[in-house]
Design an enzyme around this catalytic site. Structure first.
Site, short mmCIF file in Angstrom:
data_model
loop_
_atom_site.label_atom_id
_atom_site.label_comp_id
_atom_site.label_asym_id
_atom_site.label_seq_id
_atom_site.Cartn_x
_atom_site.Cartn_y
_atom_site.Cartn_z
CE LYS A 1 -1.39 2.74 3.00
NZ LYS A 1 -1.43 4.07 2.09
CD GLU B 1 13.18 4.09 8.08
OE1 GLU B 1 13.08 4.67 9.07
OE2 GLU B 1 13.03 4.17 6.75
CB CYS C 1 13.41 8.34 7.96
SG CYS C 1 14.25 7.39 6.75
CD GLU D 1 10.51 12.30 11.58
OE1 GLU D 1 9.70 11.73 11.93
OE2 GLU D 1 11.43 11.46 11.02
P1 NDP Z 1 1.94 8.06 8.34
O1 NDP Z 1 2.88 7.31 9.30
O2 NDP Z 1 0.59 8.33 8.91
O3 NDP Z 1 2.16 7.34 6.85
C1 NDP Z 1 2.94 6.19 6.52
C2 NDP Z 1 2.27 5.18 5.89
O4 NDP Z 1 1.33 4.70 6.55
C3 NDP Z 1 1.22 5.63 4.36
O5 NDP Z 1 1.18 4.81 3.51
C4 NDP Z 1 -0.01 5.99 5.22
O6 NDP Z 1 -1.15 6.24 4.53
C5 NDP Z 1 -0.12 4.78 5.94
N1 NDP Z 1 -0.99 4.70 7.25
C6 NDP Z 1 -1.64 5.93 7.78
N2 NDP Z 1 -2.57 5.41 8.70
C7 NDP Z 1 -2.23 3.83 8.79
C8 NDP Z 1 -2.95 2.92 9.54
N3 NDP Z 1 -3.68 3.30 10.67
N4 NDP Z 1 -2.75 1.74 9.35
C9 NDP Z 1 -1.73 1.44 8.55
N5 NDP Z 1 -1.07 2.51 7.65
C10 NDP Z 1 -1.54 3.71 7.97
O7 NDP Z 1 2.85 9.52 7.90
P2 NDP Z 1 2.15 10.78 7.66
O8 NDP Z 1 2.10 10.64 5.88
O9 NDP Z 1 0.92 11.08 8.35
O10 NDP Z 1 3.46 11.80 7.91
C11 NDP Z 1 3.61 12.17 9.31
C12 NDP Z 1 4.84 12.46 9.86
O11 NDP Z 1 5.23 11.01 9.91
C13 NDP Z 1 5.74 13.19 9.06
O12 NDP Z 1 5.71 14.52 9.52
C14 NDP Z 1 7.06 12.51 9.45
O13 NDP Z 1 7.47 13.24 10.93
C15 NDP Z 1 6.71 11.11 9.99
N6 NDP Z 1 7.11 10.32 8.53
C16 NDP Z 1 8.20 9.53 8.53
C17 NDP Z 1 8.68 8.89 7.44
C18 NDP Z 1 9.77 7.88 7.55
O14 NDP Z 1 10.53 7.93 6.41
N7 NDP Z 1 10.23 7.33 8.72
C19 NDP Z 1 7.80 8.66 6.32
C20 NDP Z 1 6.72 9.55 6.42
C21 NDP Z 1 6.30 10.51 7.47
P3 NDP Z 1 -1.56 7.54 3.83
O15 NDP Z 1 -0.41 8.33 3.59
O16 NDP Z 1 -2.18 7.20 2.58
O17 NDP Z 1 -2.43 8.12 4.92
#
Ligand code: NDP
Length: 497
Positions: A196, A270, A304, A401
């Site tokens: 996904k 991660e 990240c 972060e």
């Molecule tokens: P999320 O952790 O919400 O998103 C990461 C993935 O998880 C996306 O594919 C998201 O889908 C999916 N997701 C969201 N809710 C659920 C759930 N309940 N169960 C399973 N999967 C889910 O990150 P955000 O996009 O909301 O970003 C918010 C913050 O997260 C950023 O500001 C940053 O601090 C951190 N982040 C860290 C990352 C890293 O590389 N470690 C990458 C991205 C974000 P969808 O996006 O479609 O909602």
């Protein structure tokens, strides 16, 4: 639907990218075919550099997710992938890498349009995705077991078997490389796969699904369910999955782990970071400034491993920060598809507002905020690269972060204080040490609480190098031989002789 494209995008796009965008296959990819999603939930694909909606897609429903998992389950159980000779799996994965490489110009443009990152960075992403696929293609023929010296009466072996159905939930900052960190070792080891992608970046993953079919990956081995959080949540709670690999926020990682407890599914996480860059007075300061800049401005800080805390010897603090700001002013903020751009927008208005509000909070905590350049005259989600000095332990900007182009600076007196500041974070993903003193480098690297320590460099990634975090940055390692352990299960066989 005709794609809505900003003039800068229309001018830059290759005919191949343009025609793909006229009718992008953004439906769920299940059992080797794209099929209409069974939900009413429409999601916009937004160009972060202009704010324009490029196109839309329908989110995969819980039922679509069930179908995808069931297709992957059947494909695993009937052995159409795991029972292939390993060299055939290798050959197909190499073919997939070749196809991705051949279409790299188009996929690079799609990735730059979807994420907002500059073309040069998007190009590196696609190159990395190809390299990771090739590296794990080679592993298909190299996963070995062992003969165990059990009592002489028995002949005992421990062999590595595929786990089964592996699921991946990927974020928006590096859509294709992060997908490959999970998919490539999973497939090399004989597993089947359901992914996904983030709702905010679905384009390159959809393109990749088409390539899987063209490369002769059997139907049902790779399945894609585009959608938002609800689709991700459905994926984590659908029975029939044997392992979930997640990259994203700590909070969502915790939700994934809770859901996985109900089905006793293995998880690797991660999660984010607040990575420290320790600069000692004896470092090559010219190189350190470039390294610190690369560590924080790459992908506009939405990384990240962003080196978002500069921890610097107080004696060189002022000169270092002044020169870092000088060089930062030379970056060109703009649309990712404009050739001059070296720093792009943030992914969304939500992310921009989150970063802006963290900066406002830092101002209320009396930190000193210096922005390095004016915002471009465009409707995208831009934030100027910003250096925050006068940061102290406990400040929100020091703990949280940010995931944006914001560098927090903390001054230290002596090695012990530098380490105390570095290790005070809840996170432990990456870190760096800048010093010419070999003994200091070893001492400090040994004591840093992080999955990776870079010395006199930053952000070096390679398919061979294991990557992952400690503390709130998650657990499990991606890349390198370490990932093979996460995508296989040891089986002990004992034969009574
Ligand atoms: P999320 O952790 O919400 O998103 C990461 C993935 O998880 C996306 O594919 C998201 O889908 C999916 N997701 C969201 N809710 C659920 C759930 N309940 N169960 C399973 N999967 C889910 O990150 P955000 O996009 O909301 O970003 C918010 C913050 O997260 C950023 O500001 C940053 O601090 C951190 N982040 C860290 C990352 C890293 O590389 N470690 C990458 C991205 C974000 P969808 O996006 O479609 O909602």
């Amino acid at each position: 639907m005709t794609a809505h494209l900003a003039p800068v995008v229309r001018d830059a796009l290759l005919p191949t990218t343009h025609s793909w965008l006229e009718k992008p296959p953004l439906e769920p990819f299940i059992d080797g075919a794209f099929r209409a999603a069974r939900s009413e939930d429409r999601i916009a694909v937004v160009d972060p550099g202009s704010g324009l909606t490029v196109t839309e897609f329908t989110a995969a429903s819980a039922q679509d997710v069930e179908d995808a998992v069931s297709a992957a389950r059947t494909a695993f159980d009937d052995g159409r992938w795991s029972e292939l000779d390993p060299e055939i799996r290798e050959e197909k994965l190499r073919r997939l890498a070749d196809l991705l490489e051949a279409d790299a110009d188009t996929v690079t443009q799609l990735e730059a349009l979807d994420t907002g990152k500059p073309l040069a960075e998007a190009r590196l992403d696609i190159r990395e995705a190809v390299a990771v696929l090739r590296y794990y293609a080679g592993w298909a023929t190299k996963v070995e077991g062992s003969v165990i010296p059990a009592p002489r009466r028995f002949y005992a072996t421990a062999t590595r078997e595929p786990i089964g159905v592996c699921a991946a939930i990927t974020p928006w900052n590096y859509p294709l490389p992060i997908l490959m960190y999970k998919l490539a070792p999973a497939l090399a080891c004989g597993n089947t796969f359901v992914a996904k992608p983030s709702e905010q970046t679905v384009l390159s993953t959809a393109y990749f699904a088409q390539l899987c079919a063209a490369a002769g990956i059997p139907d049902g081995v790779v399945n894609i369910v585009p959608g938002a959080g609800a689709t991700g949540a459905a994926l984590t709670s659908t029975p029939g999955i044997d392992k979930i690999a997640f990259t994203g926020s700590t909070r969502t990682g915790q939700a994934v782990m809770r859901a996985a407890a109900d089905t006793l599914t293995k998880v690797t996480l991660e999660l984010g970071g607040k990575s420290p860059q320790l600069v000692f007075a004896d470092a090559d300061l010219d190189a350190a400034i470039d390294g610190v800049m690369g560590g924080i401005w790459t992908n506009a800080g939405q990384v990240c491993i962003a080196g978002s805390r500069l921890i610097i010897d107080r004696r060189i603090h002022d000169d270092f920060v002044a020169e870092l700001l000088n060089r930062t002013r030379q970056l060109t903020l703009g649309h990712g598809l404009a050739s001059a751009t070296t720093l792009g927008p943030l992914i969304s208005s939500t992310q921009r507002d989150r970063v802006t509000s963290l900066l406002e909070q830092a101002a209320t905590e009396n930190a000193d905020i210096q922005t390095a350049s004016a915002l471009p005259d465009a409707d995208g989600f831009f934030v100027s690269p910003t250096v925050v000095t006068g940061v102290r332990p406990g400040h929100t900007i020091e703990r949280e972060e940010v995931f944006g182009p914001v560098l927090s600076v903390l001054a230290f007196d002596g090695e012990d204080e530098a380490l105390r500041l570095a290790n005070s974070s809840a996170y432990g993903l990456a870190s760096s040490v800048w010093s010419k003193d070999a003994s200091r480098v070893h001492r400090v690297a040994r004591r840093l609480q992080a999955g990776t320590v870079w010395v006199n460099t930053y952000g070096v990634f390679h398919p061979t190098l294991p990557f992952g975090g400690v503390k709130a940055s998650g657990f499990g390692r991606e890349l390198g031989s370490a990932a093979v352990d996460h995508y296989t299960e040891l089986k002990t066989t004992v034969i009574d002789l």
